[in-house]
Design an enzyme around this catalytic site. Structure first.
Site, mmCIF file in Angstrom:
data_model
loop_
_atom_site.group_PDB
_atom_site.id
_atom_site.type_symbol
_atom_site.label_atom_id
_atom_site.label_comp_id
_atom_site.label_asym_id
_atom_site.label_seq_id
_atom_site.Cartn_x
_atom_site.Cartn_y
_atom_site.Cartn_z
ATOM 1 N N GLU A 63 -16.107 6.509 7.540
ATOM 2 C CA GLU A 63 -15.242 5.867 8.526
ATOM 3 C C GLU A 63 -15.099 6.800 9.717
ATOM 4 O O GLU A 63 -15.703 7.879 9.736
ATOM 5 C CB GLU A 63 -13.876 5.553 7.915
ATOM 6 C CG GLU A 63 -13.155 6.781 7.374
ATOM 7 C CD GLU A 63 -11.897 6.424 6.601
ATOM 8 O OE1 GLU A 63 -11.505 5.242 6.568
ATOM 9 O OE2 GLU A 63 -11.282 7.346 6.033
ATOM 10 N N LYS A 89 -2.722 7.085 1.467
ATOM 11 C CA LYS A 89 -2.529 7.355 2.896
ATOM 12 C C LYS A 89 -1.489 8.473 3.013
ATOM 13 O O LYS A 89 -0.305 8.238 3.231
ATOM 14 C CB LYS A 89 -2.088 6.085 3.629
ATOM 15 C CG LYS A 89 -2.268 6.155 5.142
ATOM 16 C CD LYS A 89 -2.098 4.794 5.775
ATOM 17 C CE LYS A 89 -2.150 4.859 7.285
ATOM 18 N NZ LYS A 89 -3.476 5.225 7.809
ATOM 19 N N ARG A 128 0.826 -1.206 0.000
ATOM 20 C CA ARG A 128 0.000 0.000 0.000
ATOM 21 C C ARG A 128 0.860 1.255 0.000
ATOM 22 O O ARG A 128 0.514 2.261 -0.640
ATOM 23 C CB ARG A 128 -0.947 -0.007 1.204
ATOM 24 C CG ARG A 128 -1.960 1.143 1.168
ATOM 25 C CD ARG A 128 -3.001 1.021 2.259
ATOM 26 N NE ARG A 128 -2.441 1.170 3.602
ATOM 27 C CZ ARG A 128 -3.163 1.149 4.724
ATOM 28 N NH1 ARG A 128 -4.476 0.956 4.656
ATOM 29 N NH2 ARG A 128 -2.590 1.296 5.894
#
Length: 283
Positions: free
Chosen positions: A182, A149, A50
């Site tokens: 979220e 991210k 990731r």
């Protein structure tokens, strides 16, 4: 504490980067939060994958190969003699000018911090969290992909402030459509009539590594699973609710916006998945 900085393990006081680094000036960089259990780095391959996907998406060259990065993480953990802990792996754009042009930056910084973390008090893992819905929404996915991210967590921080002001340790964030996305640092799940539900990645969420692990465990447990659009109403009337994240692990939510979820206690599915996750971390 020994911190990995561009190929060297240095003391905390020696770990310094330029004030012209675009990671500092603009939040231009990426990171991963990774757990250590029993001296082993948990799901490291997935985190490294990731990390490099995030880097590719923002055209940030990482000066190490994935294999070299893996070795650097493991060496940092060993140098700090950690049995259980948490890793923050950060890649910044590097030093540049007082402008946005990435062509005027150089020398991306690779930083690996291995330390302890305690996101929530231990008793809340038994009792469950009370949380609120924040008015601050997740970034629009067409503005910044939630799959990246990045170092820019300002909207999450603002939502976290709202939660703190309300006396809560977490807050639910909605997306630009008003749907459940979220929490400020965790993915969210509910259980209703035996069905495990969680927002899909289309809702503008981070594709959490712990979320993936819990979904795998749920499949092994033969649970019916739905990755779907969710509203706050569905959270309010859920039988159970819980959060997942590398730092949070698996923790129940027992109250949202002043409304009890289920009977106000961690439910059986939550407890079972939490137990399965704890077992997985020790394998």
């Amino acid at each position: 504490m020994k911190i990995y900085l561009n190929g060297q393990l240095v003391s905390k006081d020696e770990a310094k980067i330029s004030v012209f680094d675009h990671g500092l000036l603009y939040g231009d960089g990426i990171f991963e939060g990774i757990r250590i259990y029993n001296r082993k780095v948990f799901l490291l391959e997935e985190h490294i994958e990731r990390l490099y996907e995030s880097a590719h998406a923002i055209r940030l060259p990482i000066p190490l190969s994935p294999a070299e990065m893996t070795k650097a993480v493991e060496e940092t953990v060993a140098a700090n003699e950690l049995v259980d802990g948490y890793i923050r792996l950060v890649i910044t754009r590097g030093s540049g000018s007082l402008g946005l042009d990435i062509r005027r930056t150089s020398d991306p910084q690779v930083i690996i911090i291995a330390d302890k973390i305690s996101l929530y008090p231990e008793e809340l893992y038994e009792q469950g969290l009370k949380i609120i819905t924040a008015s601050t929404i997740r970034n629009h996915p067409q503005a910044l992909s939630p799959r990246i991210k990045s170092l820019n967590y300002l909207n999450n921080i603002l939502a976290k402030i709202e939660g703190s002001d309300a006396g809560c340790l977490e807050a639910v964030m909605l997306n630009h459509k008003g749907e459940v996305a979220e929490c400020t640092g965790d993915n969210i799940f509910i259980v209703k009539n035996g069905v495990l539900k969680t927002p899909s990645t289309d809702a503008g969420i981070l594709d959490g590594i712990t979320r993936r692990a819990v979904l795998r465990l749920a499949r092994e447990a033969k649970l019916e699973i739905m990755e779907t659009t969710m509203t706050r109403h569905e959270l309010y009337v859920a039988d159970e609710c819980f959060l997942t994240g590398s730092a949070a692990e698996v923790i129940a939510v027992v109250e949202l916006d002043g409304r009890l979820i289920g009977d106000g206690k961690p439910g059986p599915v939550t407890k079972d998945l939490k137990s399965r996750f704890e077992k997985l971390t020790r394998e």
